[in-house]
Motif scaffolding. Structure first.
Motif, PDB file in Angstrom:
ATOM      1  N   UNK A   1      12.111  28.716   1.811  1.00  0.00           N
ATOM      2  CA  UNK A   1      13.535  28.390   1.912  1.00  0.00           C
ATOM      3  C   UNK A   1      14.336  29.686   1.773  1.00  0.00           C
ATOM      4  N   UNK A   2      15.576  29.685   2.244  1.00  0.00           N
ATOM      5  CA  UNK A   2      16.388  30.914   2.125  1.00  0.00           C
ATOM      6  C   UNK A   2      16.529  31.378   0.669  1.00  0.00           C
TER       7      UNK A   2
ATOM      8  N   UNK B   1      12.446  36.288  -3.722  1.00  0.00           N
ATOM      9  CA  UNK B   1      11.240  37.098  -3.522  1.00  0.00           C
ATOM     10  C   UNK B   1      11.623  38.534  -3.162  1.00  0.00           C
ATOM     11  N   UNK B   2      12.572  38.695  -2.260  1.00  0.00           N
ATOM     12  CA  UNK B   2      13.008  40.034  -1.861  1.00  0.00           C
ATOM     13  C   UNK B   2      13.715  40.762  -3.016  1.00  0.00           C
ATOM     14  N   UNK B   3      14.486  40.019  -3.812  1.00  0.00           N
ATOM     15  CA  UNK B   3      15.173  40.633  -4.958  1.00  0.00           C
ATOM     16  C   UNK B   3      14.154  41.126  -5.985  1.00  0.00           C
ATOM     17  N   UNK B   4      13.118  40.335  -6.224  1.00  0.00           N
ATOM     18  CA  UNK B   4      12.073  40.744  -7.161  1.00  0.00           C
ATOM     19  C   UNK B   4      11.324  41.968  -6.624  1.00  0.00           C
ATOM     20  N   UNK B   5      11.079  41.974  -5.330  1.00  0.00           N
ATOM     21  CA  UNK B   5      10.399  43.115  -4.720  1.00  0.00           C
ATOM     22  C   UNK B   5      11.268  44.366  -4.800  1.00  0.00           C
ATOM     23  N   UNK B   6      12.578  44.194  -4.622  1.00  0.00           N
ATOM     24  CA  UNK B   6      13.505  45.330  -4.729  1.00  0.00           C
ATOM     25  C   UNK B   6      13.489  45.906  -6.139  1.00  0.00           C
ATOM     26  N   UNK B   7      13.468  45.038  -7.137  1.00  0.00           N
ATOM     27  CA  UNK B   7      13.432  45.498  -8.524  1.00  0.00           C
ATOM     28  C   UNK B   7      12.155  46.280  -8.795  1.00  0.00           C
ATOM     29  N   UNK B   8      11.041  45.788  -8.258  1.00  0.00           N
ATOM     30  CA  UNK B   8       9.758  46.476  -8.432  1.00  0.00           C
ATOM     31  C   UNK B   8       9.796  47.854  -7.773  1.00  0.00           C
ATOM     32  N   UNK B   9      10.362  47.919  -6.581  1.00  0.00           N
ATOM     33  CA  UNK B   9      10.464  49.198  -5.869  1.00  0.00           C
ATOM     34  C   UNK B   9      11.353  50.186  -6.625  1.00  0.00           C
TER      35      UNK B   9
END
Length: 150
Positions: free
Chosen positions: A4-5, A11-19
């Protein structure tokens, strides 16, 4: 099966935080832009502002995003943290320290306290009855520092 959006944005926000934690600001910027396209989350605007200032050199836009995020959520200390980081990119250390102190007053954050320690605090002027930028304070402070008395 497609997410879902809302789920893809998270998911993208969590990935951004990890990066960001790994120091890869460009990848974090791409993840944040994908996340915000899927769902507009005001809590990510200050982070996006920092990434834009750091990677693209859009300091003014970064400051605007951080200030807008602070207007929406003034009690969130992370916005002040990213505002300070944008000020450091811009080369305005005094404003960065001020933003960090405001963030610490809003409840603090371990990242804020660590950055405040890294930036350091200034010692009081040798002649406290004169302003910090008075020539006597400047040169007396430098002299005492070189002599190891300060």
């Amino acid at each position: 099966m497609e997410l879902s959006p809302h789920a893809s944005a998270e998911k993208e926000a969590a990935r951004a935080q990890k990066e960001l934690e790994e120091g890869n600001v460009l990848a974090a910027l791409a993840c944040l832009e994908k996340s915000l396209q899927a769902e507009d989350d005001p809590s990510l605007h200050s982070c996006l502002g920092f990434c834009m200032a750091k990677e693209r050199g859009h300091v003014t836009r970064g400051l605007e995003l951080c200030h807008a995020a602070i207007e929406r959520e003034p009690q969130n200390p992370i916005h002040y943290f990213y505002l300070a980081k944008v000020h450091l990119v811009a080369g305005t250390k005094e404003e960065a320290v001020s933003a960090l102190r405001q963030g610490a007053a809003q409840g603090g954050n371990p990242q804020i306290l660590l950055m405040l320690q890294e930036l350091g605090t200034r010692k009081p002027p040798p002649l406290r009855f004169l302003s910090r930028d008075h020539f006597l304070n400047k040169y007396l402070g430098k002299l005492l520092g070189r002599l190891g008395l300060r």
